[in-house]
Design a protein around this motif. Structure first.
Motif, short mmCIF file in Angstrom:
data_model
loop_
_atom_site.label_atom_id
_atom_site.label_comp_id
_atom_site.label_asym_id
_atom_site.label_seq_id
_atom_site.Cartn_x
_atom_site.Cartn_y
_atom_site.Cartn_z
N UNK A 177 37.66 48.68 36.19
CA UNK A 177 37.86 47.72 36.94
C UNK A 177 38.42 46.27 35.89
N UNK A 178 37.11 46.97 34.71
CA UNK A 178 36.95 45.70 33.81
C UNK A 178 38.92 45.62 32.63
N UNK A 179 38.96 47.23 33.18
CA UNK A 179 40.69 46.73 32.41
C UNK A 179 41.46 46.42 33.40
N UNK A 180 41.95 46.78 34.01
CA UNK A 180 42.73 46.03 35.19
C UNK A 180 43.05 45.02 34.80
N UNK A 181 41.42 44.06 35.03
CA UNK A 181 40.80 42.44 34.92
C UNK A 181 41.25 42.01 33.63
N UNK A 182 41.46 43.15 32.59
CA UNK A 182 41.98 42.26 31.74
C UNK A 182 43.46 42.50 31.60
N UNK A 183 44.29 42.76 32.35
CA UNK A 183 45.70 42.86 32.53
C UNK A 183 46.25 44.81 32.30
N UNK A 184 46.11 45.23 32.62
CA UNK A 184 46.26 47.08 32.02
C UNK A 184 46.54 47.44 33.85
N UNK A 185 48.06 47.93 33.91
CA UNK A 185 48.48 48.12 35.42
C UNK A 185 47.95 49.22 36.17
N UNK A 186 47.51 48.94 36.79
CA UNK A 186 46.74 49.95 38.29
C UNK A 186 47.60 51.52 37.47
N UNK A 187 48.49 51.74 37.80
CA UNK A 187 49.24 52.73 38.26
C UNK A 187 49.46 53.86 36.67
N UNK A 188 48.75 52.90 35.61
CA UNK A 188 48.49 53.57 34.08
C UNK A 188 46.88 54.70 34.58
N UNK A 189 46.35 53.81 35.45
CA UNK A 189 44.71 54.74 35.58
C UNK A 189 44.77 56.21 36.26
N UNK A 190 44.89 57.51 35.49
CA UNK A 190 45.46 59.22 36.61
C UNK A 190 44.04 58.65 36.66
N UNK A 191 42.13 58.96 36.10
CA UNK A 191 41.85 59.52 36.70
C UNK A 191 40.37 58.40 36.43
N UNK A 192 38.99 58.54 37.71
CA UNK A 192 37.87 58.26 36.97
C UNK A 192 36.18 59.52 37.33
N UNK A 193 36.27 60.11 35.29
CA UNK A 193 35.15 60.75 36.04
C UNK A 193 33.83 60.84 35.26
N UNK A 194 32.67 61.30 36.03
CA UNK A 194 31.47 60.78 35.56
C UNK A 194 31.34 62.20 35.21
#
Length: 270
Positions: free
Chosen positions: A225-242
């Motif tokens: 969320x912080x990356x997208x709020x800083x301007x990174x395009x949401x389409x670039x996020x491929x996966x989120x893993x814990x």
């Protein structure tokens, strides 16, 4: 005959003359000058180590590295900055340049050389941020970069005196928001997909409800969320893993250094 026997004896003194006597003391001056030069270099090194951040020292090391860069250096920003003189939108890897960034995945997987070159450029940009303010310098203490089989990893981690999140939560600290902005800006040099991996330290096994899985995933989601709020395009996020506490980076898995987020610029666009 008696007169001759009373004559004073003649004594002949032979004085040994050593040539160059007026200059025999000059050698110590050369040795002393070498000593002074060595001491000046030593104290300069000590000052440099104490007056720079880890990223700035990495910039100095990169400056003297024998590896040849694929892009010419401008030389106008100083060796701690090292930004390229070539415009970002005019550069490309494997002939796959795109407006506003570069995508190596269009022509296939990024090579090791391309990853190394991109890492050097990102390191230079991070070093440049360190010279802007004390806030940026403090933020850069949390960041290291490395290359893995997955891609180029920007790792941000807790420090004993400066955690990234409020204790046992996914609530980001102000420094974490600053770091997200920095990472977003430096990753703008490419358009490759990005993965976010969350890791946390181990907790005592006596806990009834161990939070490692939920907490690592929640922190990774917060960073997204912080990356997208800083301007990174949401389409670039491929996966989120814990990853919970399953991949510690220290011998003691309970050490706070294991609280970290990996932001991966993927080798492939997937």
């Amino acid at each position: 005959m008696s007169g001759k026997s009373n004559a004073a004896p003649i004594i002949i003194k032979r004085k040994k003359v050593v040539g160059g006597g007026g200059h025999h003391g000059g050698a110590w001056k050369v040795a002393y000058a070498d000593f002074v030069t060595a001491m000046m270099a030593f104290f300069l090194l000590m000052w440099l180590l104490g007056a720079t951040t880890e990223k700035q020292r990495k910039g100095v090391a990169d400056y003297f590295s024998p590896t040849v860069s694929m892009t010419p250096s401008s030389g106008g920003e100083g060796m701690l900055a090292g930004d390229s003189s070539v415009k970002e939108d005019s550069m490309a890897y494997s002939g796959s340049g795109v407006e506003g960034g570069r995508n190596a995945s269009t022509g296939g997987e990024m090579t090791a050389a391309q990853l190394k070159e991109m890492k050097a450029e990102i390191d230079h940009k991070l070093t440049a941020y360190g010279g802007e303010s004390m806030t940026m310098q403090r933020a850069l203490r949390h960041i290291v970069t490395k290359i893995t089989d997955e891609g180029l990893v920007i790792e941000i981690f807790d420090l004993e005196d400066a955690p990234l999140f409020t204790a046992e939560t996914a609530e980001p600290q102000p420094i974490t928001r600053d770091i997200a902005g920095i990472v977003t800006n430096v990753l703008a040099i490419a358009t490759n997909g990005v993965a976010v991996n969350g890791h946390v330290r181990s907790y005592p096994v006596t806990l009834i409800n161990n939070p490692v899985w939920d907490l690592s995933a929640a922190r990774a989601e917060t960073i997204r969320g912080l990356l997208e709020a800083s301007g990174m395009a949401s389409q670039r996020i491929r996966r989120i893993t814990g990853h919970a506490d399953r991949v510690p980076v220290t011998a003691d898995p309970m050490v706070i250094r294991n609280n970290r987020i990996e932001i991966v610029l993927l080798r492939k666009d997937r």
